[in-house]
Design an enzyme around this catalytic site. Sequence first.
Site, PDB file in Angstrom:
ATOM      1  N   HIS A 423       0.851  -1.199   0.000  1.00 39.68           N
ATOM      2  CA  HIS A 423       0.000   0.000   0.000  1.00 39.68           C
ATOM      3  C   HIS A 423       0.887   1.250   0.000  1.00 39.68           C
ATOM      4  CE1 HIS A 423      -3.238  -2.423   2.429  1.00 39.68           C
ATOM      5  NE2 HIS A 423      -3.089  -2.869   1.194  1.00 39.68           N
TER       6      HIS A 423
HETATM    7  C1  LIG Z   1       0.333  -8.111  -3.711  1.00 43.65           C
HETATM    8  C2  LIG Z   1      -0.629  -6.991  -3.457  1.00 43.65           C
HETATM    9  C3  LIG Z   1      -1.710  -7.201  -2.606  1.00 43.65           C
HETATM   10  C4  LIG Z   1      -2.620  -6.151  -2.369  1.00 43.65           C
HETATM   11  N1  LIG Z   1      -3.749  -6.401  -1.640  1.00 43.65           N
HETATM   12  C5  LIG Z   1      -4.701  -5.437  -1.545  1.00 43.65           C
HETATM   13  C6  LIG Z   1      -5.962  -5.720  -0.943  1.00 43.65           C
HETATM   14  O1  LIG Z   1      -6.222  -6.850  -0.523  1.00 43.65           O
HETATM   15  N2  LIG Z   1      -6.872  -4.703  -0.848  1.00 43.65           N
HETATM   16  C7  LIG Z   1      -6.590  -3.432  -1.309  1.00 43.65           C
HETATM   17  O2  LIG Z   1      -7.438  -2.548  -1.146  1.00 43.65           O
HETATM   18  N3  LIG Z   1      -5.412  -3.154  -1.888  1.00 43.65           N
HETATM   19  C8  LIG Z   1      -4.484  -4.124  -2.050  1.00 43.65           C
HETATM   20  N4  LIG Z   1      -3.326  -3.862  -2.711  1.00 43.65           N
HETATM   21  C9  LIG Z   1      -3.084  -2.486  -3.169  1.00 43.65           C
HETATM   22  C10 LIG Z   1      -3.925  -2.092  -4.384  1.00 43.65           C
HETATM   23  O3  LIG Z   1      -3.928  -3.128  -5.339  1.00 43.65           O
HETATM   24  C11 LIG Z   1      -3.309  -0.813  -4.953  1.00 43.65           C
HETATM   25  O4  LIG Z   1      -3.304   0.173  -3.936  1.00 43.65           O
HETATM   26  C12 LIG Z   1      -4.089  -0.270  -6.143  1.00 43.65           C
HETATM   27  O5  LIG Z   1      -4.197  -1.222  -7.169  1.00 43.65           O
HETATM   28  C13 LIG Z   1      -3.368   0.969  -6.672  1.00 43.65           C
HETATM   29  O6  LIG Z   1      -4.103   1.487  -7.745  1.00 43.65           O
HETATM   30  P1  LIG Z   1      -3.384   2.464  -8.780  1.00 43.65           P
HETATM   31  O7  LIG Z   1      -4.336   2.705  -9.878  1.00 43.65           O
HETATM   32  O8  LIG Z   1      -2.824   3.609  -8.039  1.00 43.65           O
HETATM   33  O9  LIG Z   1      -2.102   1.645  -9.314  1.00 43.65           O
HETATM   34  P2  LIG Z   1      -1.988   0.217  -9.969  1.00 43.65           P
HETATM   35  O10 LIG Z   1      -3.218  -0.590  -9.748  1.00 43.65           O
HETATM   36  O11 LIG Z   1      -0.708  -0.356  -9.495  1.00 43.65           O
HETATM   37  O12 LIG Z   1      -1.885   0.507 -11.533  1.00 43.65           O
HETATM   38  C14 LIG Z   1      -0.894   1.358 -12.072  1.00 43.65           C
HETATM   39  C15 LIG Z   1      -0.582   0.892 -13.496  1.00 43.65           C
HETATM   40  O13 LIG Z   1       0.036   1.961 -14.193  1.00 43.65           O
HETATM   41  C16 LIG Z   1       1.075   1.448 -14.995  1.00 43.65           C
HETATM   42  N5  LIG Z   1       2.040   2.529 -15.248  1.00 43.65           N
HETATM   43  C17 LIG Z   1       2.835   3.152 -14.354  1.00 43.65           C
HETATM   44  N6  LIG Z   1       3.555   4.122 -14.949  1.00 43.65           N
HETATM   45  C18 LIG Z   1       3.222   4.091 -16.245  1.00 43.65           C
HETATM   46  C19 LIG Z   1       3.647   4.855 -17.387  1.00 43.65           C
HETATM   47  N7  LIG Z   1       4.552   5.847 -17.274  1.00 43.65           N
HETATM   48  N8  LIG Z   1       3.113   4.564 -18.606  1.00 43.65           N
HETATM   49  C20 LIG Z   1       2.183   3.562 -18.738  1.00 43.65           C
HETATM   50  N9  LIG Z   1       1.754   2.809 -17.689  1.00 43.65           N
HETATM   51  C21 LIG Z   1       2.262   3.084 -16.459  1.00 43.65           C
HETATM   52  C22 LIG Z   1       1.644   0.329 -14.149  1.00 43.65           C
HETATM   53  O14 LIG Z   1       2.397  -0.579 -14.955  1.00 43.65           O
HETATM   54  C23 LIG Z   1       0.396  -0.275 -13.534  1.00 43.65           C
HETATM   55  O15 LIG Z   1      -0.111  -1.329 -14.322  1.00 43.65           O
HETATM   56  C24 LIG Z   1      -2.406  -4.873  -2.960  1.00 43.65           C
HETATM   57  C25 LIG Z   1      -1.315  -4.674  -3.809  1.00 43.65           C
HETATM   58  C26 LIG Z   1      -0.445  -5.723  -4.085  1.00 43.65           C
HETATM   59  C27 LIG Z   1       0.716  -5.479  -5.003  1.00 43.65           C
END
Ligand SMILES: Cc1cc2nc3c(=O)[nH]c(=O)nc-3n(C[C@H](O)[C@H](O)[C@H](O)COP(=O)(O)OP(=O)(O)OC[C@H]3O[C@@H](n4cnc5c(N)ncnc54)[C@H](O)[C@@H]3O)c2cc1C
Length: 487
Positions: A423
């Site tokens: 997180h």
């Molecule tokens: C193993 C694990 C277990 C977790 N368990 C939970 C849970 O049980 N419950 C919960 O609420 N949360 C959980 N989380 C956290 C939750 O999944 C994340 O907080 C959430 O997905 C973040 O959302 P986001 O959109 O910020 O980023 P992400 O979902 O990480 O997506 C970001 C995406 O942007 C892409 N990206 C980045 N930079 C660029 C760029 N310059 N150009 C193109 N693409 C790019 C990345 O490759 C990625 O695919 C967990 C995370 C992990 C890793």
Amino acid sequence: MSAESRTVVVVGSGAGGASVAVTLAESGVDVVVLEEGSRVDRRAYGGTAPAALAAFYRHRGMTPIIGRAPVGFVEGCCIGGSTEINSGFWHRAPPQVLSTWAAERALEGIGADDLAPHYEWAEEACEVAVWSRALPSSTEALVRGATALGHRPEIVARAAARCVGTNTCAQGCPTGAKRGMSASLLPRAEALGARVLSDSRVARIVLDGRRAVAVEVRRDGAGAGACIERIAAGAVFVCGGALQTPVLLQASGLRRGIGNSLGIHPMLRVVARFPARIDAHSSVLPLAQVRDLDPDIVLGGAYLSPGHLAVMLADNWRENRAWMSSIGHLAAYYAGVMPKGWGSVRPDRLDRTRARARYDLDDDDLARLRAGFLRLCEILFAAGAVALRPCVHGVGELRDAGEARRWVSHDAPVSAMSLTTVHAFGSCPMDGRPGRGALDGDGRVHGLDNVHVADASALPGSPGVNPQATIMAVARRCAIRYVERIG
Ligand SMILES: Cc1cc2nc3c(=O)[nH]c(=O)nc-3n(C[C@H](O)[C@H](O)[C@H](O)COP(=O)(O)OP(=O)(O)OC[C@H]3O[C@@H](n4cnc5c(N)ncnc54)[C@H](O)[C@@H]3O)c2cc1C
């Protein structure tokens, strides 16, 4: 909107990006989602841990956050982002957290009632439900021990109503029951005309005064080598996650309020050995959490596979490795803290596309982490565990609660703890006061007309719970505000 393009570019296809893409597409906006990671074939979901680390994870699951106690950050890099590999635990942010954000950051429309329809939308899309079948033994153990010591453990809802317990959350759910974005929102967005392009890393947002006019994208075609493309943009939503979003904004010449306020929830894991088989490695991970110790401490269950077990035992491998052969008797748990401090994110000096993140836990955070960890050990012994092996270099087997107490009170060295986090948030926070934070209350970068952030980095602080629900709710709200503004 720019005369050149009406296309809205969404950077990243995870929790934030997918929520924005489908919301915009539903309103008739032309959307292209650019995702750095690959589109993993559904048949490869649920494979081995090493194969999954290569296919779904950024840096194969190893992004260091440096500081007083180094923390290993794990995130996704694939179509669907971290939602493809997460555990799906689902919490709305507590109302008092949201009202504190509103008060401290001068934000409107972000209270529990305001966000309720967005949470409901996300819950429906992700099929959020509480486990309704018999509890797996590793969950029962945590519930039994916690209840014996006077706690009220809760079984947490997950974004996986139809989960059948294949125990492959971290390797991609092979049945699709866990509603990662590749199985839920992205197909919906594509059906509405959004283009979702994999292997496309946005290297820079091209600005003309207050407006983004294009993005520069590095596209890694299979076998064709990399090429740099420029894609015209009427607006940009950056949704790359808490470490990558500030790196992209900084690479685009944006600095104010960006990358100065990283928040994390670090955790310390422990492997518990039970006299009877518990088979945690072949059932769904422990579903209970204990949250009534202190509002900033959470105790819960960690994912266990042979690969994950090897990593957890690696701190003291020589002494620990014999445990590998008794995996059927083992289960893994964690103590986590929700610190109040802030870290930073900058581009790495040697490779500007990588994030260099720093976070220093202060003495209060460490005291809470130690207190939480000790309570977890006591709970596990009360549940019948016969020995514990913490993820701490130089600390071998703990055989009873007294040993755990002695270790925690005398010599729990922070530098020896193998802390991890999944997180991270708050690195480009929303703040309604001009000149404060990185974004305005609608998620727009201060000083720019058409660059938005709608992911974990936009949260104004710790949501106090697992963050996915709040990221999706806030991202949807930002996308709706955008549509309202452009009419
Ligand atoms: C193993 C694990 C277990 C977790 N368990 C939970 C849970 O049980 N419950 C919960 O609420 N949360 C959980 N989380 C956290 C939750 O999944 C994340 O907080 C959430 O997905 C973040 O959302 P986001 O959109 O910020 O980023 P992400 O979902 O990480 O997506 C970001 C995406 O942007 C892409 N990206 C980045 N930079 C660029 C760029 N310059 N150009 C193109 N693409 C790019 C990345 O490759 C990625 O695919 C967990 C995370 C992990 C890793």
